[in-house]
Write an enzyme that holds these catalytic residues in place. Structure first.
Site, mmCIF file in Angstrom:
data_model
loop_
_atom_site.group_PDB
_atom_site.id
_atom_site.type_symbol
_atom_site.label_atom_id
_atom_site.label_comp_id
_atom_site.label_asym_id
_atom_site.label_seq_id
_atom_site.Cartn_x
_atom_site.Cartn_y
_atom_site.Cartn_z
ATOM 1 N N HIS A 103 0.840 -1.207 0.000
ATOM 2 C CA HIS A 103 0.000 0.000 0.000
ATOM 3 C C HIS A 103 0.876 1.259 0.000
ATOM 4 O O HIS A 103 1.907 1.295 0.671
ATOM 5 C CB HIS A 103 -0.959 0.006 1.202
ATOM 6 C CG HIS A 103 -2.114 -0.942 1.027
ATOM 7 N ND1 HIS A 103 -2.830 -1.452 2.095
ATOM 8 C CD2 HIS A 103 -2.679 -1.458 -0.095
ATOM 9 C CE1 HIS A 103 -3.787 -2.237 1.623
ATOM 10 N NE2 HIS A 103 -3.722 -2.269 0.310
ATOM 11 N N HIS A 141 -0.171 2.057 12.060
ATOM 12 C CA HIS A 141 -1.016 3.257 12.172
ATOM 13 C C HIS A 141 -1.363 3.554 13.630
ATOM 14 O O HIS A 141 -1.462 2.642 14.457
ATOM 15 C CB HIS A 141 -2.358 3.062 11.438
ATOM 16 C CG HIS A 141 -2.257 3.014 9.950
ATOM 17 N ND1 HIS A 141 -2.369 4.135 9.149
ATOM 18 C CD2 HIS A 141 -2.067 1.975 9.107
ATOM 19 C CE1 HIS A 141 -2.258 3.789 7.870
ATOM 20 N NE2 HIS A 141 -2.078 2.481 7.817
HETATM 21 C C1 GBP Z 1 -9.582 4.345 11.082
HETATM 22 O O1 GBP Z 1 -9.204 5.509 10.895
HETATM 23 O O2 GBP Z 1 -9.734 3.872 12.190
HETATM 24 N N1 GBP Z 1 -10.916 2.577 10.330
HETATM 25 C C2 GBP Z 1 -9.792 3.382 9.946
HETATM 26 C C3 GBP Z 1 -10.085 3.984 8.581
HETATM 27 C C4 GBP Z 1 -5.495 0.685 6.883
HETATM 28 S S1 GBP Z 1 -4.898 1.962 5.778
HETATM 29 C C5 GBP Z 1 -8.994 3.799 7.583
HETATM 30 C C6 GBP Z 1 -8.751 2.341 7.184
HETATM 31 O O3 GBP Z 1 -9.613 1.647 6.679
HETATM 32 N N2 GBP Z 1 -7.516 1.921 7.375
HETATM 33 C C7 GBP Z 1 -7.039 0.621 6.948
HETATM 34 C C8 GBP Z 1 -7.412 -0.485 7.899
HETATM 35 O O4 GBP Z 1 -7.119 -1.631 7.605
HETATM 36 N N3 GBP Z 1 -8.003 -0.148 9.051
HETATM 37 C C9 GBP Z 1 -8.368 -1.113 10.061
HETATM 38 C C10 GBP Z 1 -9.793 -0.909 10.558
HETATM 39 O O5 GBP Z 1 -10.519 -0.071 10.001
HETATM 40 O O6 GBP Z 1 -10.165 -1.619 11.481
HETATM 41 N N4 GBP Z 1 -4.782 2.013 3.073
HETATM 42 O O7 GBP Z 1 -4.179 3.174 3.299
HETATM 43 C C11 GBP Z 1 -5.258 1.257 4.212
HETATM 44 O O8 GBP Z 1 -4.695 -0.033 4.203
HETATM 45 C C12 GBP Z 1 -4.933 1.568 1.732
HETATM 46 C C13 GBP Z 1 -4.030 1.992 0.788
HETATM 47 C C14 GBP Z 1 -5.962 0.696 1.401
HETATM 48 C C15 GBP Z 1 -4.173 1.525 -0.539
HETATM 49 C C16 GBP Z 1 -6.088 0.241 0.097
HETATM 50 C C17 GBP Z 1 -5.184 0.662 -0.829
HETATM 51 BR BR1 GBP Z 1 -5.353 0.002 -2.595
HETATM 52 ZN ZN ZN Z 2 -2.545 -1.168 4.268
#
Ligand code: GBP
Ligand code: ZN
Length: 302
Positions: A97, A213
């Site tokens: 990513h 994160h």
């Molecule tokens: C929050 O802020 O708490 N729920 C998040 C919202 C990882 S980044 C953002 C989110 O969905 N983050 C992703 C995740 O897995 N969160 C765990 C969860 O929500 O419980 N990303 O930047 C994400 O992987 C990305 C980049 C995704 C490129 C898809 C592509 Br293609």
């Molecule tokens: Zn990711």
């Protein structure tokens, strides 16, 4: 006498990590203050990037060789390398990513010759393609790769130990977060069960967990929804709020594997309280993992 020795009171067994030195340098545009966690042999500089990502500078204290985990913001990395006077040799990439691997190209241009470890052909600049069980070294530190496909197919977690197996840390990218786990973009609940319960869950309990994160408060709010009577989660929410309300905010990482087993619903899928919430009593950990992830995908903290 070094800081490490100074902080060991006579006759008291030394805690594994020295102090957490917080660097109150207000770097504009970042979400948290930089911080250093240090042991005798291993030092980790936490480098916030973008809106909630973490990069980590891993330093072997003996040789002053260093690796950088997920260097999405190369200029911040180069400044940290200059500040710490280390020799950067390696990039450890957790997954493809852009917010993790998107800085590889630029950093390689600025610091040519770095080794780049990664487990996915979508990652820029990989020199060493790694898979589950592969090993590597940074100075005197040992690296073991754990293949954890699910968030993405080529996701790798990096487990680092010093030569005495005294200091242990794992960089978990978007597989394991403090109190949560990554979305299942390219995999299944069964794969995340293998990653969290069988692989990461088998690491020594005092292994420090450095995730990709700063999502702790959102994750813990979901954990409290799953287990309203879990006091460990309540305590961690209070502790995390205090850190995040400071100016600049302080990182809530690292946690430990043992702590995750107490506060992270995705590591607690065998618990009756969690299965009862998920409506999967008696159906096992994988069905529970699947139900929790589906609920968390749409969960909004109140
Ligand atoms: C929050 O802020 O708490 N729920 C998040 C919202 C990882 S980044 C953002 C989110 O969905 N983050 C992703 C995740 O897995 N969160 C765990 C969860 O929500 O419980 N990303 O930047 C994400 O992987 C990305 C980049 C995704 C490129 C898809 C592509 Br293609
Ligand atoms: Zn990711």
């Amino acid at each position: 006498m070094g800081g490490w020795q100074r902080l060991i009171p006579n006759g008291v067994v030394a805690a594994y990590f020295r102090v957490e030195k917080l660097l109150k340098v207000g770097i504009r545009g970042t979400h948290s203050a930089q911080a250093i966690t240090a042991g005798r042999n291993m030092q980790i500089k936490i480098l916030p990037a973008l809106s909630d990502n973490y990069m980590y500078l891993l330093i072997d204290e003996k040789s002053r060789e260093a690796a950088i985990v997920d260097p999405v913001a190369p200029d911040t990395v180069i400044q940290a390398v200059l500040d710490e006077q280390v020799k950067l040799t390696t990039i450890l990439t957790t997954h493809h990513h852009w917010d993790h691997a998107g800085g590889n190209k630029d950093l390689l241009q600025k610091v040519p010759g770095l080794a780049v470890l990664g487990g996915d052909d979508r990652i820029d600049g990989v020199t060493n393609f790694v898979k589950d069980g592969d090993i590597a070294k940074i100075g005197n530190l040992n690296i073991k790769c754990y293949g954890t496909p699910c968030h993405t197919t080529g996701h790798i977690c990096y487990y680092i130990t010093d030569s005495e197996k005294d200091e242990k840390v794992v960089f978990t990218g978007d597989t394991l977060f403090l109190g949560g786990c990554g979305r299942f973009f390219e995999g299944t609940a069964e794969q995340m069960y293998t990653a969290l319960i069988e692989k990461l869950g088998s690491l020594p309990g005092d292994t420090k967990v450095y995730c990709g994160h700063e999502y702790s408060l959102q994750n813990l709010a979901y954990g409290a929804h799953v287990e309203p009577n879990n006091q460990h989660i309540e305590d961690k929410i209070k502790w995390s709020r205090e850190k995040r309300e400071l100016t600049p905010a302080e990182p809530t990482v690292p946690s430990t594997i043992d702590e995750e087993k107490l506060i992270n619903p995705f590591m607690r899928v065998e618990e009756t309280s969690v299965q009862s919430h998920a409506g999967t009593t008696g159906q096992g950990g994988i069905a529970t993992m699947k139900a929790l992830r589906a609920e968390k995908d749409n969960f909004k903290a109140k």
